[in-house]
Design a protein around this motif. Sequence first.
Motif, PDB file in Angstrom:
ATOM      1  N   GLY A   1     -24.681  12.695  56.606  1.00  0.00           N
ATOM      2  CA  GLY A   1     -24.681  11.271  56.956  1.00  0.00           C
ATOM      3  C   GLY A   1     -23.260  10.853  57.287  1.00  0.00           C
ATOM      4  N   ASN A   2     -22.793   9.749  56.685  1.00  0.00           N
ATOM      5  CA  ASN A   2     -21.421   9.306  56.929  1.00  0.00           C
ATOM      6  C   ASN A   2     -20.475   9.722  55.806  1.00  0.00           C
ATOM      7  OD1 ASN A   2     -22.215   7.596  54.928  1.00  0.00           O
ATOM      8  ND2 ASN A   2     -21.657   5.709  55.989  1.00  0.00           N
ATOM      9  N   GLY A   3     -20.919  10.668  54.959  1.00  0.00           N
ATOM     10  CA  GLY A   3     -20.096  11.155  53.861  1.00  0.00           C
ATOM     11  C   GLY A   3     -19.591  12.563  54.117  1.00  0.00           C
ATOM     12  N   VAL A   4     -18.560  12.919  53.376  1.00  0.00           N
ATOM     13  CA  VAL A   4     -17.946  14.230  53.510  1.00  0.00           C
ATOM     14  C   VAL A   4     -17.630  14.776  52.117  1.00  0.00           C
ATOM     15  CG1 VAL A   4     -15.901  15.479  54.345  1.00  0.00           C
ATOM     16  CG2 VAL A   4     -16.899  13.662  55.731  1.00  0.00           C
ATOM     17  N   VAL A   5     -17.865  16.059  51.928  1.00  0.00           N
ATOM     18  CA  VAL A   5     -17.385  16.756  50.738  1.00  0.00           C
ATOM     19  C   VAL A   5     -16.378  17.787  51.218  1.00  0.00           C
ATOM     20  CG1 VAL A   5     -19.259  18.472  50.713  1.00  0.00           C
ATOM     21  CG2 VAL A   5     -18.034  17.956  48.612  1.00  0.00           C
ATOM     22  N   MET A   6     -15.260  17.867  50.509  1.00  0.00           N
ATOM     23  CA  MET A   6     -14.243  18.857  50.829  1.00  0.00           C
ATOM     24  C   MET A   6     -14.304  19.937  49.759  1.00  0.00           C
ATOM     25  SD  MET A   6     -11.082  16.468  52.181  1.00  0.00           S
ATOM     26  CE  MET A   6     -10.785  15.660  50.620  1.00  0.00           C
ATOM     27  N   LEU A   7     -14.058  21.183  50.152  1.00  0.00           N
ATOM     28  CA  LEU A   7     -14.087  22.259  49.171  1.00  0.00           C
ATOM     29  C   LEU A   7     -13.143  23.368  49.563  1.00  0.00           C
ATOM     30  CD1 LEU A   7     -16.002  24.946  50.123  1.00  0.00           C
ATOM     31  CD2 LEU A   7     -17.680  23.134  50.136  1.00  0.00           C
ATOM     32  N   GLY A   8     -12.875  24.224  48.588  1.00  0.00           N
ATOM     33  CA  GLY A   8     -12.001  25.361  48.812  1.00  0.00           C
ATOM     34  C   GLY A   8     -12.272  26.418  47.757  1.00  0.00           C
ATOM     35  N   SER A   9     -11.476  27.476  47.792  1.00  0.00           N
ATOM     36  CA  SER A   9     -11.621  28.585  46.856  1.00  0.00           C
ATOM     37  C   SER A   9     -10.772  28.360  45.613  1.00  0.00           C
ATOM     38  CB  SER A   9     -11.173  29.889  47.514  1.00  0.00           C
ATOM     39  OG  SER A   9     -11.997  30.196  48.620  1.00  0.00           O
ATOM     40  N   LYS A  10     -11.328  28.719  44.464  1.00  0.00           N
ATOM     41  CA  LYS A  10     -10.560  28.712  43.221  1.00  0.00           C
ATOM     42  C   LYS A  10      -9.536  29.840  43.270  1.00  0.00           C
ATOM     43  CE  LYS A  10     -13.928  26.813  40.019  1.00  0.00           C
ATOM     44  NZ  LYS A  10     -14.731  27.044  38.802  1.00  0.00           N
ATOM     45  N   GLY A  11      -8.507  29.729  42.425  1.00  0.00           N
ATOM     46  CA  GLY A  11      -7.543  30.805  42.281  1.00  0.00           C
ATOM     47  C   GLY A  11      -6.371  30.757  43.238  1.00  0.00           C
ATOM     48  N   ARG A  12      -6.261  29.687  44.000  1.00  0.00           N
ATOM     49  CA  ARG A  12      -5.139  29.578  44.931  1.00  0.00           C
ATOM     50  C   ARG A  12      -3.943  28.953  44.222  1.00  0.00           C
ATOM     51  NH1 ARG A  12      -7.985  25.903  47.991  1.00  0.00           N
ATOM     52  NH2 ARG A  12      -6.004  25.156  48.760  1.00  0.00           N
ATOM     53  N   GLU A  13      -2.824  28.923  44.906  1.00  0.00           N
ATOM     54  CA  GLU A  13      -1.619  28.296  44.371  1.00  0.00           C
ATOM     55  C   GLU A  13      -1.569  26.840  44.791  1.00  0.00           C
ATOM     56  OE1 GLU A  13       1.875  30.470  45.420  1.00  0.00           O
ATOM     57  OE2 GLU A  13       1.070  32.365  44.678  1.00  0.00           O
ATOM     58  N   GLY A  14      -0.715  26.075  44.131  1.00  0.00           N
ATOM     59  CA  GLY A  14      -0.527  24.676  44.462  1.00  0.00           C
ATOM     60  C   GLY A  14      -0.935  23.780  43.311  1.00  0.00           C
ATOM     61  N   VAL A  15      -0.440  22.556  43.323  1.00  0.00           N
ATOM     62  CA  VAL A  15      -0.672  21.616  42.235  1.00  0.00           C
ATOM     63  C   VAL A  15      -2.158  21.320  42.064  1.00  0.00           C
ATOM     64  CG1 VAL A  15      -0.220  19.272  41.406  1.00  0.00           C
ATOM     65  CG2 VAL A  15       1.613  20.586  42.468  1.00  0.00           C
ATOM     66  N   PHE A  16      -2.859  21.006  43.168  1.00  0.00           N
ATOM     67  CA  PHE A  16      -4.277  20.663  43.055  1.00  0.00           C
ATOM     68  C   PHE A  16      -5.077  21.832  42.478  1.00  0.00           C
ATOM     69  CE2 PHE A  16      -8.633  20.202  44.677  1.00  0.00           C
ATOM     70  CZ  PHE A  16      -8.936  18.927  44.189  1.00  0.00           C
ATOM     71  N   ALA A  17      -4.879  23.021  43.021  1.00  0.00           N
ATOM     72  CA  ALA A  17      -5.606  24.195  42.542  1.00  0.00           C
ATOM     73  C   ALA A  17      -5.286  24.465  41.073  1.00  0.00           C
ATOM     74  CB  ALA A  17      -5.266  25.411  43.402  1.00  0.00           C
ATOM     75  N   GLU A  18      -4.037  24.302  40.688  1.00  0.00           N
ATOM     76  CA  GLU A  18      -3.636  24.532  39.301  1.00  0.00           C
ATOM     77  C   GLU A  18      -4.324  23.537  38.365  1.00  0.00           C
ATOM     78  OE1 GLU A  18      -1.934  25.891  35.843  1.00  0.00           O
ATOM     79  OE2 GLU A  18      -1.950  26.885  37.791  1.00  0.00           O
ATOM     80  N   LYS A  19      -4.341  22.280  38.728  1.00  0.00           N
ATOM     81  CA  LYS A  19      -4.946  21.248  37.874  1.00  0.00           C
ATOM     82  C   LYS A  19      -6.467  21.371  37.830  1.00  0.00           C
ATOM     83  CE  LYS A  19      -1.030  19.521  36.840  1.00  0.00           C
ATOM     84  NZ  LYS A  19      -0.432  19.897  35.572  1.00  0.00           N
ATOM     85  N   MET A  20      -7.071  21.928  38.877  1.00  0.00           N
ATOM     86  CA  MET A  20      -8.531  22.065  38.948  1.00  0.00           C
ATOM     87  C   MET A  20      -9.033  23.395  38.404  1.00  0.00           C
ATOM     88  SD  MET A  20     -10.102  19.403  40.319  1.00  0.00           S
ATOM     89  CE  MET A  20     -11.596  20.071  41.035  1.00  0.00           C
ATOM     90  N   LYS A  21      -8.155  24.323  38.043  1.00  0.00           N
ATOM     91  CA  LYS A  21      -8.584  25.684  37.711  1.00  0.00           C
ATOM     92  C   LYS A  21      -9.582  25.742  36.563  1.00  0.00           C
ATOM     93  CE  LYS A  21      -4.940  27.105  34.580  1.00  0.00           C
ATOM     94  NZ  LYS A  21      -3.877  28.013  34.311  1.00  0.00           N
TER      95      LYS A  21
END
Length: 137
Positions: free
Chosen positions: A54-74
Motif C-alpha cells: 500500500g502506501n507503507g514501507v518496511v526496511m530490513l537488512g541482515s543481522k551481524g553487520r557493523e555500525g551503530v544501528f546494527a550493534e544496538k539491534m543485535k
Amino acid sequence: MTGAARGRPSICPTLLYADAKAAITQLTEAFGFTETSVYESEDGTVLHAELSHGNGVVMLGSKGREGVFAEKMKDAGPSGIYVVVDDVDAHHQRAAEHGVEILTPPTDQDYGSRDYLARDREGNVWSFGTYAPEAAV
C-alpha cells in the motif's frame, strides 16, 4: 515538510534478519509486499532493503553487520507490525498457502476490524487487518 506530505510514509518499521534474503522472499510471496530496492554487499549480505505494501514501507537488512544501528539491534527481540489490507481472508489464505505460521485466523473484532495474526520465519508477529488508523495532520 515531512515525507508524508510528499507522498512518502513518515514511519517505516526497520527489521534485521539472520537470513534477510529468505525474509524478503517470505514477505513478498506470502504477505504480498513489493520489493522496491535491495542493496547487497559483494558477499551477498543484504545491507538495506525496502519493501512496500500500500502506501507503507518496511526496511530490513541482515543481522551481524557493523555500525551503530546494527550493534544496538543485535539482541533485539521480535517486533510486532500492523498492516492494513482490504481482503483479510484472501490475504490469510495466501499466507497459509506459503506455510506461514498463523497465530489467529481471520476474526471480526468488536471495534469493527477484521484481522489475523501471523509469525514470520524469525519470530516477528505481523497483524493484517481492515482497521486503518489515521494520523493527525
